[in-house]
Scaffold this active site. Structure first.
Site, PDB file in Angstrom:
ATOM      1  N   PRO A  70       0.819  -1.219   0.000  1.00 62.12           N
ATOM      2  CA  PRO A  70       0.000   0.000   0.000  1.00 62.12           C
ATOM      3  C   PRO A  70       0.851   1.268   0.000  1.00 62.12           C
ATOM      4  CG  PRO A  70       0.158  -0.830   2.222  1.00 62.12           C
ATOM      5  CD  PRO A  70       0.912  -1.809   1.349  1.00 62.12           C
ATOM      6  N   THR A  85       0.232   3.762   1.932  1.00 63.36           N
ATOM      7  CA  THR A  85       0.255   4.301   3.294  1.00 63.36           C
ATOM      8  C   THR A  85       1.458   3.813   4.092  1.00 63.36           C
ATOM      9  OG1 THR A  85      -1.260   2.521   3.897  1.00 63.36           O
ATOM     10  CG2 THR A  85      -2.222   4.700   3.498  1.00 63.36           C
ATOM     11  N   GLY A 134      -6.430  -1.272  -0.317  1.00 63.46           N
ATOM     12  CA  GLY A 134      -7.849  -0.927  -0.286  1.00 63.46           C
ATOM     13  C   GLY A 134      -8.746  -2.099  -0.622  1.00 63.46           C
ATOM     14  N   GLY A 170      -8.888  -6.243   5.437  1.00 63.81           N
ATOM     15  CA  GLY A 170     -10.013  -5.357   5.194  1.00 63.81           C
ATOM     16  C   GLY A 170      -9.760  -3.984   5.782  1.00 63.81           C
ATOM     17  N   CYS A 223      -4.194   1.404   9.813  1.00 62.65           N
ATOM     18  CA  CYS A 223      -5.635   1.158   9.723  1.00 62.65           C
ATOM     19  C   CYS A 223      -6.261   0.705  11.041  1.00 62.65           C
ATOM     20  CB  CYS A 223      -5.939   0.139   8.627  1.00 62.65           C
ATOM     21  SG  CYS A 223      -4.926  -1.354   8.700  1.00 62.65           S
ATOM     22  N   GLY A 251     -22.631 -60.809  41.948  1.00 62.12           N
ATOM     23  CA  GLY A 251     -22.666 -59.885  40.811  1.00 62.12           C
ATOM     24  C   GLY A 251     -23.848 -58.954  40.815  1.00 62.12           C
ATOM     25  N   SER A 252     -24.998 -59.432  41.270  1.00 53.12           N
ATOM     26  CA  SER A 252     -26.203 -58.592  41.232  1.00 53.12           C
ATOM     27  C   SER A 252     -26.032 -57.340  42.089  1.00 53.12           C
ATOM     28  CB  SER A 252     -27.415 -59.398  41.711  1.00 53.12           C
ATOM     29  OG  SER A 252     -27.644 -60.492  40.860  1.00 53.12           O
TER      30      SER A 252
END
Length: 557
Positions: A97, A99, A178, A196, A229, A529-530
């Site tokens: 740019p 700038t 830009g 952007g 920017c 087991g139960s």
């Protein structure tokens, strides 16, 4: 250039780092002449500030990446069988740019040298002399340090046709400029990293340090006459501190325009919804003179007090120069609403600022949630803060600031070396790890029961025990062998024995209701087991009430 890059791609990390250092030092040594050349050619900004930007692009970028691995194996984990290998992308098309013509050229060429990419620069026609001079300095130093000749190049006679051809033939585009140019980069068919526009709204909360806030904004807004920017384009001040903020701005060299002068200046800087190129990076006094407005010679920034945040108001736009719009907000929510609208008007994804007492954590979070920007700066001069590494630790130093999908970009952070590498992942075969967890202690052999029960009290400090068993063991009195020691130790207990020989989910659910009412700190399951299975299910449902049994019962691979 492709032949040079093909050779460069074979270089070792040691060779690359030598070239990277030499190029950075050469650019830094010429930071003053390059700044003077940029100012003479473009007429934008402040020479001393351009010196700082050139210094930032050379030394800060070098210090950030001097120890970063960018060649060959950059990561290896033998246990997981994963190796990551870095490869260059190829030829980078770099659009520069007007700038920031020299600092951006230095920044992009150094990134490419660190990552073994070639770079072809397309300078802005109004800054071609200074941009190509910066590229030449870097190239000569790199070649002297061992880089292939031709690894850095530039378009001698910049034109739209030449730039479009470059973008279509390169391997990736680094586009800074830009919206039109960035859109062209993304439309070229070549992968692109673009940026952007920014329209940073700075909110000054009523809890903020007014002196520090105003000083930070003035420091940012006057830096190179406001051409970075990320700098503040508007300031939104809460009603409670508005007068104090205004007085502080005046004290620090800001001039508040009155009456028709506000429109004169606004319409001079913003023409047909875009920044007037002749006003970019100009001193406040020159802008006022061009607009036909008289201001004191000491004026650093022109401020227009305004109300509308709509695009029809020129003060609501990005202004890459020394003017600032100022809004009054009735409360914090009003300030957020105004800031959100200003961001939507040409600043999506870029940068926003907040000046506040950081103990106001709820407001800080509310602001972060509301702003659709990829950089949110707290109590920071935005121009210097947005480019990273000066007023913060984790924002990488960069002169190409991605805005993500909000700003129509492919990247949402500060562009660095990692975006200029292809990473190959070499994954060796490994079976997914499995694991089996056993209790802290397993008690076994005759005589273990009293030891285990005693440790409930002495080791684990249990106070409430829930016994799960079956009806046969309970009715036969077997559980008394457990209950009596618990009584002696003062451990309160309750028993549940309504368990079927083949336990049902309903049995466990019934037991969980009792568990929740009793609130034990240990479950003791006694029997076959139960009882054991029922106890485990009851424990799971008690400890994790948010889980659904149906989900836990689903078979996973």
């Amino acid at each position: 250039m492709r032949e040079a890059q093909k050779k460069f791609a074979t270089y070792t990390q040691e060779q690359v780092d030598k070239i990277f250092k030499a190029a950075a030092l050469a650019a830094n040594k010429e930071r003053i002449p390059l700044a003077q050349l940029a100012y003479e050619e473009t007429g934008y900004g402040v020479v001393e500030d351009k010196v700082i930007k050139n210094h930032f692009a050379a030394e800060f970028v070098y210090n950030k990446y001097r120890d970063t691995k960018t060649c060959g194996v950059i990561e290896e984990d033998k246990a997981y069988g994963m190796t990551k290998i870095a490869e260059p992308l190829g030829v980078v098309a770099a659009v520069i740019p007007t700038t920031n013509p020299t600092s951006t050229a230095i920044f992009k060429t150094l990134l490419c040298l660190k990552t073994r990419n070639a770079i072809m620069i397309s300078p802005h026609p109004r800054a071609k002399k200074c941009t190509t001079e910066a590229a030449r300095i870097v190239l000569e130093a790199a070649v002297e340090a061992g880089a292939p000749a031709g690894i850095v190049g530039w378009i001698e006679k910049p034109s739209l046709v030449a730039t479009n051809t470059l973008m279509s033939e390169a391997d990736i585009i680094l586009a800074t400029g830009g919206p039109g140019m960035v859109n062209a980069a993304y439309s070229s068919g070549t992968p692109a990293l673009g940026v952007g526009p920014g329209n940073n709204p700075a909110i000054i909360d009523d809890s903020a340090d007014v002196v520090n806030s105003v000083n930070s904004i003035m420091q940012s807004k006057t830096f190179d006459n406001g051409m970075i920017c990320a700098t503040e384009q508007n300031v939104i001040v809460l009603d409670g501190v508005y007068d104090a903020v205004k007085a502080e701005f005046q004290k620090r060299g800001a001039f508040f325009l009155q009456g028709d002068d506000i429109d004169k200046v606004g319409n001079t800087v913003i023409v047909n919804g875009a920044v007037n190129a002749k006003m970019v990076g100009q001193p406040a006094t020159k802008i006022a003179e061009t607009a036909g407005v008289e201001v004191p010679a000491w004026t650093k920034v022109l401020i227009g007090e305004t109300e509308s945040v709509e695009p029809s108001n020129p003060w609501a736009h990005e202004k890459l120069t020394t003017i600032l719009g100022m809004y009054r907000a009735s409360d914090f929510d009003d300030a957020l609403a105004k800031a959100s609208r200003l961001v939507a008007d040409g600043g999506y994804g870029h940068t926003s600022s907040l000046f506040i007492d950081t103990r106001e954590t709820e407001k800080v979070q509310k602001h972060a949630n509301a702003m659709k920007t990829c950089r949110i700066l707290i109590n920071t001069p935005a121009a210097q803060g947005g480019i990273g590494d000066i007023y913060n630790f984790q924002l990488t130093p960069s002169l190409t600031l991605g805005c993500g999908s909000w700003g129509g970009n492919s990247f949402s952070g500060n562009v660095d070396v990692h975006q200029l590498l292809n990473i190959k992942s070499v994954a060796e075969r490994r079976e997914n790890m499995l694991w089996f967890r056993t209790p802290e202690k397993v008690y076994f052999k005759k005589g273990c029961m009293p030891v285990a029960l005693r440790e409930l009290k002495e080791v684990y400090g249990c106070k409430r025990a829930f016994i799960v068993t079956d009806s046969f063991l309970y009715k036969s009195g077997f559980t008394k062998k457990i209950e009596e020691p618990l009584d002696k130790m003062g451990i309160v207990h309750s028993s549940f024995w309504s368990i079927s020989p083949d336990p049902k989910l309903q049995d466990a659910q019934k037991g969980v209701e009792l568990l929740r009412a009793f609130e034990p700190d240990v479950i003791i399951a006694i029997g076959g087991g139960s009882a054991m299975d029922a106890g485990k299910i009851m424990w799971t449902m008690y400890e994790h009430p948010e889980e659904k049994f149906d989900d836990m019962a689903v078979d996973f691979m």
